[in-house]
Design a protein around this motif. Sequence first.
Motif, PDB file in Angstrom:
ATOM      1  N   SER A   1      78.344  37.601 128.029  1.00 14.22           N
ATOM      2  CA  SER A   1      77.255  38.241 128.756  1.00 14.22           C
ATOM      3  C   SER A   1      76.007  37.377 128.667  1.00 14.22           C
ATOM      4  CB  SER A   1      76.966  39.634 128.200  1.00 14.22           C
ATOM      5  OG  SER A   1      75.832  40.199 128.819  1.00 14.22           O
ATOM      6  N   ILE A   2      75.497  36.945 129.804  1.00 10.99           N
ATOM      7  CA  ILE A   2      74.289  36.123 129.830  1.00 10.99           C
ATOM      8  C   ILE A   2      73.070  36.964 129.473  1.00 10.99           C
ATOM      9  CG2 ILE A   2      72.790  34.712 131.292  1.00 10.99           C
ATOM     10  CD1 ILE A   2      75.285  33.972 132.920  1.00 10.99           C
ATOM     11  N   SER A   3      72.937  38.113 130.128  1.00 10.67           N
ATOM     12  CA  SER A   3      71.777  38.967 129.858  1.00 10.67           C
ATOM     13  C   SER A   3      71.801  39.495 128.427  1.00 10.67           C
ATOM     14  CB  SER A   3      71.737  40.124 130.857  1.00 10.67           C
ATOM     15  OG  SER A   3      72.986  40.784 130.916  1.00 10.67           O
ATOM     16  N   GLY A   4      72.987  39.778 127.885  1.00  9.72           N
ATOM     17  CA  GLY A   4      73.082  40.216 126.498  1.00  9.72           C
ATOM     18  C   GLY A   4      72.604  39.150 125.533  1.00  9.72           C
ATOM     19  N   THR A   5      72.919  37.886 125.834  1.00  9.02           N
ATOM     20  CA  THR A   5      72.457  36.780 124.986  1.00  9.02           C
ATOM     21  C   THR A   5      70.944  36.664 125.015  1.00  9.02           C
ATOM     22  OG1 THR A   5      74.519  35.570 125.393  1.00  9.02           O
ATOM     23  CG2 THR A   5      72.642  34.297 124.604  1.00  9.02           C
ATOM     24  N   VAL A   6      70.349  36.822 126.189  1.00  6.29           N
ATOM     25  CA  VAL A   6      68.891  36.742 126.304  1.00  6.29           C
ATOM     26  C   VAL A   6      68.232  37.857 125.499  1.00  6.29           C
ATOM     27  CG1 VAL A   6      66.942  36.833 127.895  1.00  6.29           C
ATOM     28  CG2 VAL A   6      69.031  35.635 128.566  1.00  6.29           C
ATOM     29  N   ILE A   7      68.735  39.078 125.643  1.00 12.96           N
ATOM     30  CA  ILE A   7      68.164  40.220 124.917  1.00 12.96           C
ATOM     31  C   ILE A   7      68.314  40.031 123.417  1.00 12.96           C
ATOM     32  CG2 ILE A   7      68.399  42.696 124.501  1.00 12.96           C
ATOM     33  CD1 ILE A   7      69.333  42.942 127.432  1.00 12.96           C
ATOM     34  N   ALA A   8      69.505  39.633 122.963  1.00 14.35           N
ATOM     35  CA  ALA A   8      69.762  39.480 121.527  1.00 14.35           C
ATOM     36  C   ALA A   8      68.933  38.350 120.925  1.00 14.35           C
ATOM     37  CB  ALA A   8      71.244  39.236 121.284  1.00 14.35           C
ATOM     38  N   SER A   9      68.643  37.305 121.690  1.00 12.47           N
ATOM     39  CA  SER A   9      67.805  36.210 121.179  1.00 12.47           C
ATOM     40  C   SER A   9      66.434  36.722 120.781  1.00 12.47           C
ATOM     41  CB  SER A   9      67.677  35.109 122.237  1.00 12.47           C
ATOM     42  OG  SER A   9      68.930  34.542 122.538  1.00 12.47           O
ATOM     43  N   PHE A  10      65.858  37.597 121.589  1.00 18.86           N
ATOM     44  CA  PHE A  10      64.550  38.170 121.272  1.00 18.86           C
ATOM     45  C   PHE A  10      64.660  39.167 120.123  1.00 18.86           C
ATOM     46  CE2 PHE A  10      63.639  36.337 125.321  1.00 18.86           C
ATOM     47  CZ  PHE A  10      62.276  36.089 125.330  1.00 18.86           C
ATOM     48  N   VAL A  11      65.714  39.987 120.137  1.00 18.96           N
ATOM     49  CA  VAL A  11      65.884  41.002 119.086  1.00 18.96           C
ATOM     50  C   VAL A  11      66.036  40.339 117.718  1.00 18.96           C
ATOM     51  CG1 VAL A  11      67.421  42.794 118.211  1.00 18.96           C
ATOM     52  CG2 VAL A  11      66.834  42.746 120.627  1.00 18.96           C
ATOM     53  N   VAL A  12      66.883  39.327 117.616  1.00 20.16           N
ATOM     54  CA  VAL A  12      67.145  38.676 116.334  1.00 20.16           C
ATOM     55  C   VAL A  12      65.929  37.886 115.863  1.00 20.16           C
ATOM     56  CG1 VAL A  12      68.537  36.907 115.188  1.00 20.16           C
ATOM     57  CG2 VAL A  12      69.635  38.582 116.672  1.00 20.16           C
ATOM     58  N   THR A  13      65.335  37.096 116.740  1.00 20.39           N
ATOM     59  CA  THR A  13      64.203  36.248 116.340  1.00 20.39           C
ATOM     60  C   THR A  13      63.001  37.082 115.937  1.00 20.39           C
ATOM     61  OG1 THR A  13      64.975  34.578 117.913  1.00 20.39           O
ATOM     62  CG2 THR A  13      62.757  34.311 117.032  1.00 20.39           C
ATOM     63  N   LEU A  14      62.619  38.045 116.769  1.00 19.06           N
ATOM     64  CA  LEU A  14      61.461  38.880 116.458  1.00 19.06           C
ATOM     65  C   LEU A  14      61.760  39.859 115.325  1.00 19.06           C
ATOM     66  CD1 LEU A  14      60.187  39.631 120.079  1.00 19.06           C
ATOM     67  CD2 LEU A  14      59.392  37.875 118.485  1.00 19.06           C
ATOM     68  N   GLY A  15      63.021  40.339 115.256  1.00 21.62           N
ATOM     69  CA  GLY A  15      63.383  41.267 114.192  1.00 21.62           C
ATOM     70  C   GLY A  15      63.305  40.625 112.818  1.00 21.62           C
ATOM     71  N   GLN A  16      63.781  39.398 112.698  1.00 17.71           N
ATOM     72  CA  GLN A  16      63.715  38.701 111.412  1.00 17.71           C
ATOM     73  C   GLN A  16      62.260  38.486 110.992  1.00 17.71           C
ATOM     74  OE1 GLN A  16      65.996  35.118 111.850  1.00 17.71           O
ATOM     75  NE2 GLN A  16      67.929  36.130 111.440  1.00 17.71           N
TER      76      GLN A  16
END
Length: 368
Positions: free
Chosen positions: A275-290
Amino acid sequence: MENIQHRFGAYIKIHWKTIVFLGVVLITIGLLDQFVDSYIRRLLNLCAIYTIISLGMNLVNGFTGQFSLGQAGFMAVGAYTVAIFTVPIEARATIFYLAPMTPLLANIQLPFIVALLLGGLVSAGFAFLIGGPCLRLRGDYLAIATLGFSEIIRIVFTNTQTITNGALGIKSIPTITSLWWTYGIAIIIIVLMILLINSSYGRAFKSIREDEIAAEAMGVGLFKTKMTSFMIGAFFTGIGGGLFAALLGTVDPKQFYFTLTYNFLLIIVLGGLGSISGTVIASFVVTLGQEWLRFLDEPMAFGLDLPIFRPGLRMVVFSALLMVVVLFYRKGLMGTNELTWDFIGKKIKVIKSKFNRKKSASQGGDNK
Protein backbone atom coordinates in the motif's frame (compact mmCIF):
# COMPACT_ATOMS: atom_id res chain seq x y z
CA MET A 1 -23.01 7.10 -25.41
CA GLU A 2 -24.48 7.94 -22.00
CA ASN A 3 -22.15 5.37 -20.41
CA ILE A 4 -19.11 7.05 -22.00
CA GLN A 5 -20.27 10.47 -20.83
CA HIS A 6 -20.84 9.10 -17.32
CA ARG A 7 -17.32 7.65 -17.17
CA PHE A 8 -15.82 10.85 -18.57
CA GLY A 9 -17.74 12.94 -16.04
CA ALA A 10 -16.56 10.73 -13.18
CA TYR A 11 -12.97 11.04 -14.41
CA ILE A 12 -13.22 14.83 -14.52
CA LYS A 13 -14.72 14.84 -11.03
CA ILE A 14 -11.92 12.73 -9.58
CA HIS A 15 -9.36 14.68 -11.58
CA TRP A 16 -10.46 17.98 -10.06
CA LYS A 17 -10.58 16.50 -6.57
CA THR A 18 -6.99 15.41 -6.97
CA ILE A 19 -5.94 18.84 -8.26
CA VAL A 20 -7.63 20.55 -5.31
CA PHE A 21 -5.99 18.11 -2.89
CA LEU A 22 -2.53 18.71 -4.39
CA GLY A 23 -3.15 22.45 -4.22
CA VAL A 24 -3.99 22.21 -0.52
CA VAL A 25 -0.87 20.08 0.07
CA LEU A 26 1.39 22.58 -1.72
CA ILE A 27 -0.13 25.54 0.16
CA THR A 28 0.33 23.67 3.45
CA ILE A 29 3.98 22.92 2.63
CA GLY A 30 4.57 26.58 1.79
CA LEU A 31 2.98 27.80 5.04
CA LEU A 32 4.85 25.27 7.18
CA ASP A 33 8.13 26.12 5.46
CA GLN A 34 7.67 29.78 6.35
CA PHE A 35 6.24 29.71 9.86
CA VAL A 36 7.48 26.60 11.75
CA ASP A 37 10.71 26.59 13.73
CA SER A 38 13.84 24.64 12.78
CA TYR A 39 13.00 21.71 15.09
CA ILE A 40 9.56 21.08 13.54
CA ARG A 41 10.98 21.65 10.06
CA ARG A 42 13.63 18.98 10.62
CA LEU A 43 11.02 16.51 11.87
CA LEU A 44 8.82 17.14 8.83
CA ASN A 45 11.82 16.76 6.51
CA LEU A 46 12.64 13.46 8.20
CA CYS A 47 9.06 12.27 7.66
CA ALA A 48 9.37 12.94 3.91
CA ILE A 49 12.77 11.22 3.70
CA TYR A 50 11.48 8.16 5.56
CA THR A 51 8.51 8.10 3.18
CA ILE A 52 10.84 7.93 0.16
CA ILE A 53 13.00 5.17 1.64
CA SER A 54 10.01 3.16 2.88
CA LEU A 55 8.37 3.32 -0.55
CA GLY A 56 11.52 1.81 -2.04
CA MET A 57 11.44 -0.96 0.54
CA ASN A 58 7.72 -1.58 0.08
CA LEU A 59 8.22 -1.96 -3.66
CA VAL A 60 10.46 -4.96 -3.02
CA ASN A 61 8.91 -6.41 0.13
CA GLY A 62 5.26 -5.49 -0.29
CA PHE A 63 4.54 -5.42 -4.01
CA THR A 64 7.06 -8.01 -5.20
CA GLY A 65 6.97 -10.20 -2.09
CA GLN A 66 10.76 -10.44 -1.61
CA PHE A 67 12.02 -10.22 1.99
CA SER A 68 14.91 -7.77 1.63
CA LEU A 69 16.70 -6.06 4.54
CA GLY A 70 19.37 -4.09 2.71
CA GLN A 71 17.92 -0.58 2.96
CA ALA A 72 20.55 0.77 5.35
CA GLY A 73 23.31 -0.16 2.90
CA PHE A 74 21.63 1.46 -0.11
CA MET A 75 20.84 4.50 2.01
CA ALA A 76 24.54 4.76 2.94
CA VAL A 77 25.55 4.61 -0.74
CA GLY A 78 23.25 7.52 -1.62
CA ALA A 79 24.29 9.54 1.42
CA TYR A 80 28.02 9.12 0.80
CA THR A 81 27.67 9.88 -2.91
CA VAL A 82 25.99 13.20 -2.13
CA ALA A 83 28.55 13.93 0.59
CA ILE A 84 31.58 13.20 -1.61
CA PHE A 85 30.43 15.26 -4.57
CA THR A 86 28.84 18.27 -2.83
CA VAL A 87 31.42 19.13 -0.16
CA PRO A 88 33.26 22.30 -1.26
CA ILE A 89 36.66 21.54 -2.78
CA GLU A 90 38.44 24.05 -0.55
CA ALA A 91 37.09 22.34 2.60
CA ARG A 92 38.17 18.82 1.70
CA ALA A 93 41.75 19.18 2.95
CA THR A 94 40.48 19.93 6.46
CA ILE A 95 38.03 16.99 6.35
CA PHE A 96 40.42 14.38 4.91
CA TYR A 97 43.32 15.26 7.26
CA LEU A 98 44.40 11.69 8.11
CA ALA A 99 44.70 10.65 4.45
CA PRO A 100 44.14 12.98 1.48
CA MET A 101 41.16 12.38 -0.77
CA THR A 102 41.90 10.33 -3.88
CA PRO A 103 42.93 12.57 -6.82
CA LEU A 104 40.19 11.03 -8.96
CA LEU A 105 37.53 12.73 -6.80
CA ALA A 106 39.39 15.54 -5.06
CA ASN A 107 38.59 18.21 -7.67
CA ILE A 108 35.06 17.16 -8.65
CA GLN A 109 32.12 19.07 -7.22
CA LEU A 110 28.59 18.64 -8.54
CA PRO A 111 25.33 20.53 -8.03
CA PHE A 112 23.14 19.01 -5.36
CA ILE A 113 20.41 17.69 -7.68
CA VAL A 114 23.01 16.04 -9.95
CA ALA A 115 24.76 14.43 -6.97
CA LEU A 116 21.38 13.28 -5.65
CA LEU A 117 20.46 11.56 -8.91
CA LEU A 118 23.96 10.08 -9.09
CA GLY A 119 23.49 8.70 -5.57
CA GLY A 120 20.29 6.98 -6.68
CA LEU A 121 21.99 5.53 -9.75
CA VAL A 122 25.01 4.31 -7.78
CA SER A 123 22.65 2.64 -5.29
CA ALA A 124 20.85 0.96 -8.19
CA GLY A 125 24.25 -0.19 -9.48
CA PHE A 126 25.06 -1.75 -6.12
CA ALA A 127 21.64 -3.42 -6.17
CA PHE A 128 22.47 -4.91 -9.57
CA LEU A 129 25.70 -6.38 -8.22
CA ILE A 130 24.08 -7.66 -5.04
CA GLY A 131 20.90 -8.87 -6.73
CA GLY A 132 22.71 -11.43 -8.88
CA PRO A 133 23.51 -13.84 -6.04
CA CYS A 134 20.81 -12.71 -3.58
CA LEU A 135 17.64 -12.79 -5.67
CA ARG A 136 18.09 -16.48 -6.40
CA LEU A 137 17.31 -17.03 -2.73
CA ARG A 138 13.90 -16.86 -1.08
CA GLY A 139 12.36 -15.92 2.25
CA ASP A 140 14.62 -15.78 5.28
CA TYR A 141 17.70 -16.68 3.24
CA LEU A 142 17.19 -13.60 1.05
CA ALA A 143 16.72 -11.43 4.15
CA ILE A 144 19.94 -12.71 5.73
CA ALA A 145 21.91 -12.28 2.49
CA THR A 146 20.74 -8.69 1.88
CA LEU A 147 21.33 -7.82 5.53
CA GLY A 148 24.85 -9.20 5.24
CA PHE A 149 25.58 -7.19 2.09
CA SER A 150 24.27 -4.08 3.84
CA GLU A 151 26.80 -4.59 6.62
CA ILE A 152 29.54 -5.27 4.05
CA ILE A 153 28.81 -1.92 2.39
CA ARG A 154 29.04 -0.14 5.75
CA ILE A 155 32.33 -1.86 6.64
CA VAL A 156 33.81 -1.04 3.22
CA PHE A 157 32.91 2.62 3.72
CA THR A 158 34.56 2.48 7.15
CA ASN A 159 37.84 1.28 5.64
CA THR A 160 38.08 3.32 2.42
CA GLN A 161 39.88 6.24 4.03
CA THR A 162 40.75 8.15 0.85
CA ILE A 163 37.18 8.05 -0.49
CA THR A 164 34.81 8.14 2.47
CA ASN A 165 37.21 9.41 5.18
CA GLY A 166 36.75 6.13 7.03
CA ALA A 167 35.25 6.09 10.50
CA LEU A 168 35.58 9.88 10.80
CA GLY A 169 32.87 10.43 8.22
CA ILE A 170 32.36 13.49 6.04
CA LYS A 171 31.34 16.86 7.44
CA SER A 172 30.60 20.31 5.97
CA ILE A 173 27.99 18.93 3.56
CA PRO A 174 25.88 21.80 2.19
CA THR A 175 22.59 21.46 4.07
CA ILE A 176 19.02 21.81 2.87
CA THR A 177 16.38 22.99 5.33
CA SER A 178 13.53 23.91 2.99
CA LEU A 179 10.55 21.55 2.95
CA TRP A 180 10.24 22.04 -0.80
CA TRP A 181 13.25 19.82 -1.49
CA THR A 182 12.16 16.81 0.51
CA TYR A 183 8.42 17.04 -0.08
CA GLY A 184 8.79 17.95 -3.73
CA ILE A 185 10.93 14.87 -4.36
CA ALA A 186 8.61 12.75 -2.18
CA ILE A 187 5.58 13.81 -4.25
CA ILE A 188 7.44 12.99 -7.49
CA ILE A 189 8.40 9.53 -6.19
CA ILE A 190 4.85 8.85 -4.98
CA VAL A 191 3.52 9.70 -8.45
CA LEU A 192 6.17 7.49 -10.07
CA MET A 193 5.25 4.65 -7.71
CA ILE A 194 1.55 4.97 -8.59
CA LEU A 195 2.32 4.93 -12.32
CA LEU A 196 4.70 1.98 -11.89
CA ILE A 197 2.32 -0.15 -9.82
CA ASN A 198 -0.56 0.46 -12.25
CA SER A 199 1.59 -0.47 -15.27
CA SER A 200 2.38 -3.91 -16.70
CA TYR A 201 5.54 -3.97 -14.57
CA GLY A 202 3.47 -3.44 -11.43
CA ARG A 203 1.16 -6.29 -12.37
CA ALA A 204 4.20 -8.49 -12.91
CA PHE A 205 5.52 -7.55 -9.45
CA LYS A 206 2.19 -8.46 -7.85
CA SER A 207 1.95 -11.74 -9.75
CA ILE A 208 5.32 -12.82 -8.33
CA ARG A 209 4.13 -11.86 -4.86
CA GLU A 210 0.99 -13.95 -5.17
CA ASP A 211 2.43 -17.06 -6.84
CA GLU A 212 5.84 -17.35 -8.49
CA ILE A 213 5.04 -20.61 -10.26
CA ALA A 214 1.84 -19.23 -11.78
CA ALA A 215 3.60 -16.00 -12.76
CA GLU A 216 6.37 -17.90 -14.52
CA ALA A 217 3.76 -20.07 -16.29
CA MET A 218 2.13 -16.86 -17.59
CA GLY A 219 5.43 -15.71 -19.11
CA VAL A 220 6.78 -13.44 -16.36
CA GLY A 221 10.57 -13.58 -16.16
CA LEU A 222 11.11 -14.10 -12.44
CA PHE A 223 14.75 -13.06 -12.10
CA LYS A 224 14.47 -10.10 -14.46
CA THR A 225 11.34 -8.78 -12.77
CA LYS A 226 12.78 -9.23 -9.28
CA MET A 227 15.97 -7.47 -10.36
CA THR A 228 13.97 -4.57 -11.81
CA SER A 229 12.04 -4.15 -8.56
CA PHE A 230 15.22 -4.47 -6.49
CA MET A 231 17.07 -1.81 -8.51
CA ILE A 232 14.17 0.66 -8.55
CA GLY A 233 13.74 0.23 -4.80
CA ALA A 234 17.47 0.82 -4.29
CA PHE A 235 17.29 3.93 -6.51
CA PHE A 236 14.53 5.43 -4.34
CA THR A 237 16.47 4.51 -1.19
CA GLY A 238 19.63 6.14 -2.55
CA ILE A 239 17.67 9.32 -3.21
CA GLY A 240 16.38 9.23 0.36
CA GLY A 241 19.88 8.63 1.69
CA GLY A 242 21.21 11.63 -0.23
CA LEU A 243 18.48 13.84 1.21
CA PHE A 244 19.27 12.46 4.67
CA ALA A 245 22.94 13.47 4.30
CA ALA A 246 21.98 16.95 3.12
CA LEU A 247 19.54 17.33 6.00
CA LEU A 248 22.10 16.46 8.71
CA GLY A 249 25.13 18.01 7.02
CA THR A 250 27.35 15.09 8.02
CA VAL A 251 27.60 11.33 7.43
CA ASP A 252 29.54 8.57 9.13
CA PRO A 253 29.27 4.75 9.10
CA LYS A 254 27.65 4.60 12.55
CA GLN A 255 24.49 6.18 11.14
CA PHE A 256 23.84 3.17 8.93
CA TYR A 257 23.84 0.16 11.24
CA PHE A 258 21.50 -2.65 10.16
CA THR A 259 19.10 -1.64 12.96
CA LEU A 260 18.16 1.38 10.85
CA THR A 261 16.50 -0.98 8.37
CA TYR A 262 14.08 -2.12 11.05
CA ASN A 263 12.58 1.39 11.21
CA PHE A 264 11.58 1.16 7.56
CA LEU A 265 10.40 -2.43 7.98
CA LEU A 266 8.22 -1.22 10.85
CA ILE A 267 6.77 1.53 8.66
CA ILE A 268 5.79 -0.72 5.76
CA VAL A 269 4.33 -3.40 8.05
CA LEU A 270 2.34 -0.84 10.04
CA GLY A 271 1.11 0.95 6.91
CA GLY A 272 0.41 -2.23 4.97
CA LEU A 273 2.59 -4.37 2.73
CA GLY A 274 1.56 -3.40 -0.78
CA SER A 275 0.00 0.00 0.00
CA ILE A 276 1.52 3.30 -1.10
CA SER A 277 -0.82 5.50 0.93
CA GLY A 278 -0.37 3.24 3.97
CA THR A 279 3.40 3.70 3.75
CA VAL A 280 3.02 7.49 3.61
CA ILE A 281 0.70 7.53 6.64
CA ALA A 282 2.88 5.15 8.67
CA SER A 283 6.03 7.19 7.92
CA PHE A 284 4.48 10.18 9.68
CA VAL A 285 2.98 8.09 12.49
CA VAL A 286 6.26 6.32 13.32
CA THR A 287 8.56 9.34 12.96
CA LEU A 288 6.38 11.80 14.87
CA GLY A 289 5.27 9.15 17.38
CA GLN A 290 8.83 8.29 18.38
CA GLU A 291 9.60 11.97 18.87
CA TRP A 292 6.38 12.68 20.76
CA LEU A 293 7.22 9.95 23.31
CA ARG A 294 10.77 11.20 23.83
CA PHE A 295 9.86 12.62 27.26
CA LEU A 296 9.69 9.01 28.52
CA ASP A 297 13.48 8.78 28.23
CA GLU A 298 13.91 11.46 30.90
CA PRO A 299 14.08 10.33 34.55
CA MET A 300 10.89 11.22 36.41
CA ALA A 301 10.71 10.53 40.13
CA PHE A 302 7.24 11.96 40.92
CA GLY A 303 8.45 12.91 44.41
CA LEU A 304 9.93 9.47 45.13
CA ASP A 305 13.55 8.55 45.72
CA LEU A 306 13.75 6.18 42.75
CA PRO A 307 13.20 7.34 39.17
CA ILE A 308 10.16 5.66 37.65
CA PHE A 309 10.88 6.48 34.02
CA ARG A 310 14.32 5.44 32.83
CA PRO A 311 16.10 5.94 29.50
CA GLY A 312 14.84 3.42 26.94
CA LEU A 313 11.25 3.34 28.15
CA ARG A 314 10.20 5.41 25.14
CA MET A 315 10.79 2.55 22.70
CA VAL A 316 9.12 0.07 25.06
CA VAL A 317 5.92 2.15 25.17
CA PHE A 318 6.06 2.86 21.46
CA SER A 319 6.49 -0.85 20.68
CA ALA A 320 3.54 -1.71 22.95
CA LEU A 321 1.34 0.80 21.15
CA LEU A 322 2.35 -0.65 17.80
CA MET A 323 1.53 -4.15 19.02
CA VAL A 324 -1.97 -2.95 19.92
CA VAL A 325 -2.38 -1.47 16.42
CA VAL A 326 -1.17 -4.68 14.76
CA LEU A 327 -3.57 -6.77 16.85
CA PHE A 328 -6.53 -4.78 15.53
CA TYR A 329 -5.11 -4.24 12.02
CA ARG A 330 -3.26 -7.45 11.21
CA LYS A 331 -2.56 -6.37 7.64
CA GLY A 332 -1.53 -2.87 8.65
CA LEU A 333 -3.50 0.34 8.66
CA MET A 334 -4.36 0.10 4.97
CA GLY A 335 -3.63 -3.54 4.12
CA THR A 336 -3.27 -3.66 0.34
CA ASN A 337 -5.82 -0.85 -0.15
CA GLU A 338 -5.11 2.64 -1.34
CA LEU A 339 -6.59 5.88 -0.06
CA THR A 340 -8.54 6.69 -3.24
CA TRP A 341 -11.66 8.84 -3.56
CA ASP A 342 -13.79 5.73 -4.07
CA PHE A 343 -12.31 4.13 -0.94
CA ILE A 344 -13.01 7.29 1.10
CA GLY A 345 -16.56 7.47 -0.30
CA LYS A 346 -17.28 3.86 0.67
CA LYS A 347 -15.96 4.40 4.19
CA ILE A 348 -18.13 7.50 4.57
CA LYS A 349 -21.20 5.55 3.40
CA VAL A 350 -20.47 2.76 5.90
CA ILE A 351 -20.12 5.26 8.74
CA LYS A 352 -23.34 7.02 7.72
CA SER A 353 -25.27 3.76 7.53
CA LYS A 354 -24.05 2.71 11.00
CA PHE A 355 -24.98 6.12 12.39
CA ASN A 356 -28.45 5.97 10.80
CA ARG A 357 -29.05 2.47 12.19
CA LYS A 358 -28.09 3.57 15.69
CA LYS A 359 -30.26 6.67 15.35
CA SER A 360 -33.27 4.69 14.16
CA ALA A 361 -32.76 2.12 16.95
CA SER A 362 -32.60 4.85 19.58
CA GLN A 363 -35.71 6.53 18.16
CA GLY A 364 -37.55 3.19 18.19
CA GLY A 365 -36.60 2.69 21.84
CA ASP A 366 -37.84 6.16 22.74
CA ASN A 367 -41.20 5.53 21.02
CA LYS A 368 -41.68 2.40 23.07
